[in-house]
Write a protein that holds these residues in place. Sequence first.
Motif, PDB file in Angstrom:
ATOM      1  N   ASN A  56       0.831  -1.214   0.000  1.00  0.00           N
ATOM      2  CA  ASN A  56       0.000   0.000   0.000  1.00  0.00           C
ATOM      3  C   ASN A  56       0.859   1.254   0.000  1.00  0.00           C
ATOM      4  O   ASN A  56       0.551   2.237  -0.692  1.00  0.00           O
ATOM      5  CB  ASN A  56      -0.930  -0.002   1.208  1.00  0.00           C
ATOM      6  CG  ASN A  56      -2.017  -1.050   1.109  1.00  0.00           C
ATOM      7  OD1 ASN A  56      -2.405  -1.443  -0.009  1.00  0.00           O
ATOM      8  ND2 ASN A  56      -2.506  -1.530   2.238  1.00  0.00           N
TER       9      ASN A  56
ATOM     10  N   ASN B  32       2.356   1.572  -3.440  1.00  0.00           N
ATOM     11  CA  ASN B  32       1.295   1.888  -4.397  1.00  0.00           C
ATOM     12  C   ASN B  32       0.846   3.333  -4.280  1.00  0.00           C
ATOM     13  O   ASN B  32       0.741   4.060  -5.284  1.00  0.00           O
ATOM     14  CB  ASN B  32       0.115   0.941  -4.168  1.00  0.00           C
ATOM     15  CG  ASN B  32      -0.872   0.967  -5.323  1.00  0.00           C
ATOM     16  OD1 ASN B  32      -0.514   1.315  -6.443  1.00  0.00           O
ATOM     17  ND2 ASN B  32      -2.098   0.581  -5.056  1.00  0.00           N
ATOM     18  N   TYR B  33       0.612   3.773  -3.033  1.00  0.00           N
ATOM     19  CA  TYR B  33       0.182   5.159  -2.832  1.00  0.00           C
ATOM     20  C   TYR B  33       1.275   6.151  -3.213  1.00  0.00           C
ATOM     21  O   TYR B  33       0.992   7.247  -3.707  1.00  0.00           O
ATOM     22  CB  TYR B  33      -0.229   5.377  -1.372  1.00  0.00           C
ATOM     23  CG  TYR B  33      -1.500   4.664  -0.987  1.00  0.00           C
ATOM     24  CD1 TYR B  33      -2.517   4.480  -1.918  1.00  0.00           C
ATOM     25  CD2 TYR B  33      -1.684   4.158   0.298  1.00  0.00           C
ATOM     26  CE1 TYR B  33      -3.686   3.833  -1.572  1.00  0.00           C
ATOM     27  CE2 TYR B  33      -2.852   3.499   0.663  1.00  0.00           C
ATOM     28  CZ  TYR B  33      -3.848   3.335  -0.283  1.00  0.00           C
ATOM     29  OH  TYR B  33      -5.003   2.687   0.058  1.00  0.00           O
ATOM     30  N   SER B  34       2.520   5.780  -2.991  1.00  0.00           N
ATOM     31  CA  SER B  34       3.632   6.673  -3.360  1.00  0.00           C
ATOM     32  C   SER B  34       3.701   6.850  -4.871  1.00  0.00           C
ATOM     33  O   SER B  34       3.872   7.972  -5.366  1.00  0.00           O
ATOM     34  CB  SER B  34       4.951   6.105  -2.836  1.00  0.00           C
ATOM     35  OG  SER B  34       4.920   5.987  -1.427  1.00  0.00           O
ATOM     36  N   ILE B  35       3.563   5.737  -5.608  1.00  0.00           N
ATOM     37  CA  ILE B  35       3.609   5.822  -7.070  1.00  0.00           C
ATOM     38  C   ILE B  35       2.424   6.621  -7.597  1.00  0.00           C
ATOM     39  O   ILE B  35       2.578   7.490  -8.470  1.00  0.00           O
ATOM     40  CB  ILE B  35       3.639   4.411  -7.683  1.00  0.00           C
ATOM     41  CG1 ILE B  35       4.944   3.690  -7.296  1.00  0.00           C
ATOM     42  CG2 ILE B  35       3.510   4.480  -9.200  1.00  0.00           C
ATOM     43  CD1 ILE B  35       5.000   2.253  -7.753  1.00  0.00           C
ATOM     44  N   LEU B  36       1.234   6.352  -7.059  1.00  0.00           N
ATOM     45  CA  LEU B  36       0.046   7.085  -7.504  1.00  0.00           C
ATOM     46  C   LEU B  36       0.147   8.568  -7.157  1.00  0.00           C
ATOM     47  O   LEU B  36      -0.270   9.431  -7.936  1.00  0.00           O
ATOM     48  CB  LEU B  36      -1.205   6.478  -6.873  1.00  0.00           C
ATOM     49  CG  LEU B  36      -1.588   5.070  -7.344  1.00  0.00           C
ATOM     50  CD1 LEU B  36      -2.806   4.566  -6.573  1.00  0.00           C
ATOM     51  CD2 LEU B  36      -1.874   5.055  -8.843  1.00  0.00           C
ATOM     52  N   GLY B  37       0.705   8.871  -5.975  1.00  0.00           N
ATOM     53  CA  GLY B  37       0.888  10.269  -5.606  1.00  0.00           C
ATOM     54  C   GLY B  37       1.867  10.981  -6.524  1.00  0.00           C
ATOM     55  O   GLY B  37       1.655  12.142  -6.901  1.00  0.00           O
TER      56      GLY B  37
ATOM     57  N   ILE C 114       2.484  10.174  -9.658  1.00  0.00           N
ATOM     58  CA  ILE C 114       1.793  10.361 -10.939  1.00  0.00           C
ATOM     59  C   ILE C 114       0.823  11.540 -10.860  1.00  0.00           C
ATOM     60  O   ILE C 114       0.697  12.336 -11.804  1.00  0.00           O
ATOM     61  CB  ILE C 114       1.051   9.071 -11.343  1.00  0.00           C
ATOM     62  CG1 ILE C 114       2.064   7.948 -11.610  1.00  0.00           C
ATOM     63  CG2 ILE C 114       0.180   9.296 -12.573  1.00  0.00           C
ATOM     64  CD1 ILE C 114       1.423   6.606 -11.886  1.00  0.00           C
ATOM     65  N   LEU C 115       0.143  11.677  -9.708  1.00  0.00           N
ATOM     66  CA  LEU C 115      -0.793  12.794  -9.528  1.00  0.00           C
ATOM     67  C   LEU C 115      -0.056  14.127  -9.577  1.00  0.00           C
ATOM     68  O   LEU C 115      -0.512  15.073 -10.229  1.00  0.00           O
ATOM     69  CB  LEU C 115      -1.519  12.642  -8.189  1.00  0.00           C
ATOM     70  CG  LEU C 115      -2.503  13.762  -7.827  1.00  0.00           C
ATOM     71  CD1 LEU C 115      -3.643  13.803  -8.823  1.00  0.00           C
ATOM     72  CD2 LEU C 115      -3.037  13.560  -6.414  1.00  0.00           C
TER      73      LEU C 115
ATOM     74  N   THR D 282       1.004  14.970 -13.058  1.00  0.00           N
ATOM     75  CA  THR D 282      -0.138  15.345 -13.904  1.00  0.00           C
ATOM     76  C   THR D 282      -0.683  16.723 -13.556  1.00  0.00           C
ATOM     77  O   THR D 282      -1.007  17.518 -14.445  1.00  0.00           O
ATOM     78  CB  THR D 282      -1.257  14.302 -13.762  1.00  0.00           C
ATOM     79  OG1 THR D 282      -0.742  13.001 -14.065  1.00  0.00           O
ATOM     80  CG2 THR D 282      -2.411  14.614 -14.709  1.00  0.00           C
TER      81      THR D 282
END
Length: 318
Positions: free
Chosen positions: A32, A35-40, A42-43, A46
């Motif tokens: 988690n 995963n949250y680090s990668i998604l953050g 990417i956010l 963007t």
Amino acid sequence: MALSNRSKRPGVCERMVVKMAVKETKKDRIFNIVNYSILGLILVITIYPLWFIVIASLSNPDLINTGKVWFLPKDISFIGYTSLMNDKSILRGYINTILYTFFGTLLNLVVTLLAAYSLSRRDFVGRKFFTLMFLFTMFFSGGLIPTFITVKNLGLYDNPLVMIILGATSMTNIIISRTFFETNIPKELWDAASIDGCGNVRFFFRIVLPLSTAIVAVMALFFAVTHWNGYFVAMIYIRNSDYKPLQIVMRDILLKSQFNAELLQQGGDTAGLMQEELRAAEQIKYALIVVASLPVMLVYPFVQKYFVKGVTVGAVKG
């Protein structure tokens, strides 16, 4: 009464499921966090360019060029937005673009959905022939010069209707819509409706369309964004400034501001006036991006759920 109380108590299996669902292992926590680090990340990648455009439109261009502005605006100035609002052509371009987007999207939806539904019906006479004819246009086109001659002969040159009629549909969107109708509108619905005396037109508007909200929203978003961002058709076929859409108007303003700045730089004007024109040109550039992108960004969140569903369901499956 005892049976009633017993029935309300969770069983052994249910307690185990709840316990397993609540318990989180060390590997799950690591996953988690990663995963949250990668998604953050990417956010941030963007969102930051969009945020930088906004703060750059409000900041001193000298500070932007020297790299001193990166998160919050500095030396706030509204020269770019003031220059845009003082230009009456901006309001006229906004109105034209809204009209082109509304009526163009409406025509796109009518043509695309009717064609897609007709091609999805297996009892449609000539279904394969018309499908091949439509597919032919995806690989071969007349080109710019034949299209220009056709538009001029039809009396659409320098006519606002060319922004609505030209490109009334897209074969790609027809294929997506046809696949949606084939996979989500069962044949049994038509059989039951025809037994009750329902015709094709009534069946399409009373049954098919209410069940196709997702694909209608997706097609409307696709076509609306295309019309809103469209500039090539207007650049080729529109000459009257009263008919120009927002994109062409903003392009003209940007070119004009840059041209004036270059003239001042080459001429003998004072350095202060030249610097002011250069700053205005830089801020206008960023303000134009904000003005052009803001309406679409405000509408998109309301149709996002339909967008995801429509694309995944209506896509061509291998």
